[in-house]
Design a protein around this motif. Structure first.
Motif, mmCIF file in Angstrom:
data_model
loop_
_atom_site.group_PDB
_atom_site.id
_atom_site.type_symbol
_atom_site.label_atom_id
_atom_site.label_comp_id
_atom_site.label_asym_id
_atom_site.label_seq_id
_atom_site.Cartn_x
_atom_site.Cartn_y
_atom_site.Cartn_z
ATOM 1 N N LEU A 283 -5.860 -14.767 -13.148
ATOM 2 C CA LEU A 283 -6.386 -13.717 -12.454
ATOM 3 C C LEU A 283 -5.679 -12.455 -12.535
ATOM 4 O O LEU A 283 -4.386 -12.669 -12.351
ATOM 5 C CB LEU A 283 -6.929 -13.880 -11.086
ATOM 6 C CG LEU A 283 -7.901 -15.105 -10.812
ATOM 7 C CD1 LEU A 283 -7.728 -15.058 -9.011
ATOM 8 C CD2 LEU A 283 -9.194 -14.884 -11.121
ATOM 9 N N PRO A 284 -6.047 -11.168 -12.823
ATOM 10 C CA PRO A 284 -5.383 -10.232 -12.843
ATOM 11 C C PRO A 284 -4.538 -9.658 -11.645
ATOM 12 O O PRO A 284 -5.352 -9.999 -10.556
ATOM 13 C CB PRO A 284 -6.428 -9.075 -13.513
ATOM 14 C CG PRO A 284 -7.677 -9.581 -13.059
ATOM 15 C CD PRO A 284 -7.622 -11.193 -13.073
ATOM 16 N N ILE A 285 -3.838 -9.095 -11.498
ATOM 17 C CA ILE A 285 -3.298 -8.550 -10.268
ATOM 18 C C ILE A 285 -2.445 -7.026 -10.320
ATOM 19 O O ILE A 285 -2.194 -6.535 -11.528
ATOM 20 C CB ILE A 285 -1.857 -9.515 -10.042
ATOM 21 C CG1 ILE A 285 -1.207 -9.065 -8.710
ATOM 22 C CG2 ILE A 285 -0.797 -9.766 -11.068
ATOM 23 C CD1 ILE A 285 -0.087 -10.076 -8.113
ATOM 24 N N ILE A 286 -2.740 -6.404 -9.285
ATOM 25 C CA ILE A 286 -2.528 -5.161 -9.123
ATOM 26 C C ILE A 286 -1.542 -4.896 -8.048
ATOM 27 O O ILE A 286 -1.460 -5.886 -7.106
ATOM 28 C CB ILE A 286 -3.600 -4.069 -8.816
ATOM 29 C CG1 ILE A 286 -4.420 -4.482 -7.719
ATOM 30 C CG2 ILE A 286 -4.483 -4.296 -10.010
ATOM 31 C CD1 ILE A 286 -5.593 -3.176 -7.354
ATOM 32 N N SER A 287 -0.756 -3.908 -7.805
ATOM 33 C CA SER A 287 -0.191 -3.799 -6.633
ATOM 34 C C SER A 287 -0.538 -2.249 -5.792
ATOM 35 O O SER A 287 -0.731 -1.357 -6.295
ATOM 36 C CB SER A 287 1.342 -3.643 -7.004
ATOM 37 O OG SER A 287 1.473 -2.651 -7.874
ATOM 38 N N ASP A 288 -0.270 -2.465 -4.508
ATOM 39 C CA ASP A 288 -0.400 -1.189 -3.579
ATOM 40 C C ASP A 288 0.674 -0.849 -2.898
ATOM 41 O O ASP A 288 1.155 -1.388 -1.715
ATOM 42 C CB ASP A 288 -1.567 -1.683 -2.520
ATOM 43 C CG ASP A 288 -1.810 -0.536 -1.684
ATOM 44 O OD1 ASP A 288 -1.157 0.539 -1.287
ATOM 45 O OD2 ASP A 288 -2.896 -0.626 -0.811
ATOM 46 N N PRO A 289 1.644 0.188 -3.510
ATOM 47 C CA PRO A 289 2.938 0.395 -3.082
ATOM 48 C C PRO A 289 2.444 1.142 -1.743
ATOM 49 O O PRO A 289 3.699 1.406 -0.951
ATOM 50 C CB PRO A 289 3.516 1.119 -4.053
ATOM 51 C CG PRO A 289 2.290 1.771 -5.118
ATOM 52 C CD PRO A 289 1.279 0.820 -4.804
ATOM 53 N N SER A 290 1.601 1.845 -1.376
ATOM 54 C CA SER A 290 1.289 2.544 -0.387
ATOM 55 C C SER A 290 1.505 1.644 1.001
ATOM 56 O O SER A 290 2.172 1.913 1.927
ATOM 57 C CB SER A 290 0.080 3.442 -0.360
ATOM 58 O OG SER A 290 0.133 4.227 -1.710
ATOM 59 N N GLN A 291 0.635 0.618 1.039
ATOM 60 C CA GLN A 291 0.421 -0.317 2.005
ATOM 61 C C GLN A 291 1.875 -1.099 1.897
ATOM 62 O O GLN A 291 2.256 -1.585 3.046
ATOM 63 C CB GLN A 291 -0.824 -1.224 1.910
ATOM 64 C CG GLN A 291 -2.054 -0.512 2.000
ATOM 65 C CD GLN A 291 -2.462 -0.297 3.758
ATOM 66 O OE1 GLN A 291 -1.479 -0.823 4.647
ATOM 67 N NE2 GLN A 291 -3.254 0.573 3.846
#
Length: 359
Positions: A283-291
């Motif tokens: 599965l693709p993975i993204i990141s949320d550096p804000s949270q």
């Protein structure tokens, strides 16, 4: 377990295996690669009640499967998550999202490109949303984030505009062509949110809301599944399994930081999750550096670190005036900061042989 078919297998051979599984109360999920077809075998735990069964599947069934025409071999999967595992699906999954602002009208998440998703944490007013949408689109974002429904630790915190917020997001999509990602919080809201959103977001507090996971799994909308704030990789991938098992293969994982003993940051951004998940899952993975950090001064460095680690996308909170935001202003970057960050994002992506898709 996984049934690996020979390269010479026909559609009839594959259907023969599927029919065999159904007769034994099991189901088969196809994964067709360039050279091989793999059939993932799923069954309820304890379905056969046989000693030594794996995931509720009697070993004798595996032996019988190996004797069927054009079955190359049967592999026992050691991981509890089957559909999410790379064993079941060796090739990377690419999730396609309609977005009118890019060539061809489709954004692909999980391929060679990196995708920028940006916008306010919460939709507050039409002016705030439209100002932010215009700014992030100008810088190259192709997906607009914005919460219409927002979970809050305090019952007195701002909890979003509800359907009115969804309507404003749809208006922004019409004006700027970006796809919309927004959070859905309850199973009863899924149908309504689907009318407006292009991507359904499952937040950290709902990662193990199994009724909600089942419901979004019954849709075919892309789903971004955020990691629970205290969840292991296995728990996270099992949550994805809930969505996948309902037939929705458009799942995107999102690392958004975990809760540790450290108090300087809101969460601890687990960059190691990105390359490790890519080893465990297709599965693709993204990141949320804000949270992930809760601090706007760390959003830039963690964005660049995420790209270097192999993220397929970034989910960044942007606000015209973060100090006056109704929700999570401390972790939202200004429009000027987002402008300054984008050239660095392009540079790091290029350094590792990838690029940011902008149009």
């Amino acid at each position: 377990m996984i049934v690996v078919m020979k390269s010479t297998s026909s559609d009839t051979d594959i259907q023969h295996v599927i029919t065999f599984l159904e007769k034994h109360g099991l189901s088969g999920h196809l994964s067709q690669g360039v050279e091989r077809t793999i059939i993932g075998v799923l069954g309820a735990v304890g379905a056969t009640g046989a000693p030594g069964s794996i995931g509720g599947i009697n070993p004798a069934i595996g032996e019988a499967l190996e004797g069927l025409p054009n079955v190359e071999n049967v592999v026992r999967v050691s991981k509890p998550y089957k559909l999410a595992s790379r064993e079941f699906h060796p090739e990377d999954t690419v999730v396609e999202v309609p977005s009118a602002c890019v060539e061809g009208g489709v954004v692909r998440i999980g391929g060679s490109d990196i995708v920028m998703m940006a916008g306010p944490c919460t939709v507050e007013t039409e002016k705030q949303l439209m100002t932010t949408a215009a700014a992030v689109r100008k810088e190259g974002a192709v997906i607009l984030r914005g919460g219409a429904f927002k979970p809050s630790t305090s019952p007195y915190g701002f909890r979003g505009l509800g359907e009115e917020g969804l309507k404003l997001l749809a208006k922004a999509r019409d004006e700027f062509g970006m796809a919309i990602i927004t959070e859905v919080m309850t199973p009863t809201d899924v149908a309504m949110v689907c009318e407006y959103a292009d991507i359904l977001q499952i937040g950290t507090r709902n990662m193990q809301n199994y009724m909600l996971l089942d419901e979004v799994g019954r849709t075919r909308k892309p789903v971004v599944l955020k990691r629970g704030m205290s969840s292991t990789f296995e728990e996270w991938l099992l949550a994805a399994e809930y969505v996948l098992s309902q037939g929705n293969r458009n799942v995107i994982l999102c690392e958004r930081g975990i809760r540790t003993f450290e108090k300087t940051t809101r969460n601890t951004m687990d960059i190691s999750a990105i390359p490790l998940i890519k080893r465990l899952s297709h599965l693709p993975i993204i990141s949320d550096p804000s949270q992930g950090t809760g601090r706007r001064d760390l959003v830039g460095p963690m964005s660049l670190a995420s790209i270097a680690a192999g993220t397929d996308g970034l989910l960044i909170e942007v606000h015209p005036n973060p100090d006056e935001a109704l929700k999570d202003g401390a972790q939202s970057v200004t429009i000027e900061q987002f402008h300054d960050l984008m050239p660095q994002v392009h540079a790091v992506a290029a350094a590792i042989g990838r690029k940011l898709v902008t149009r």
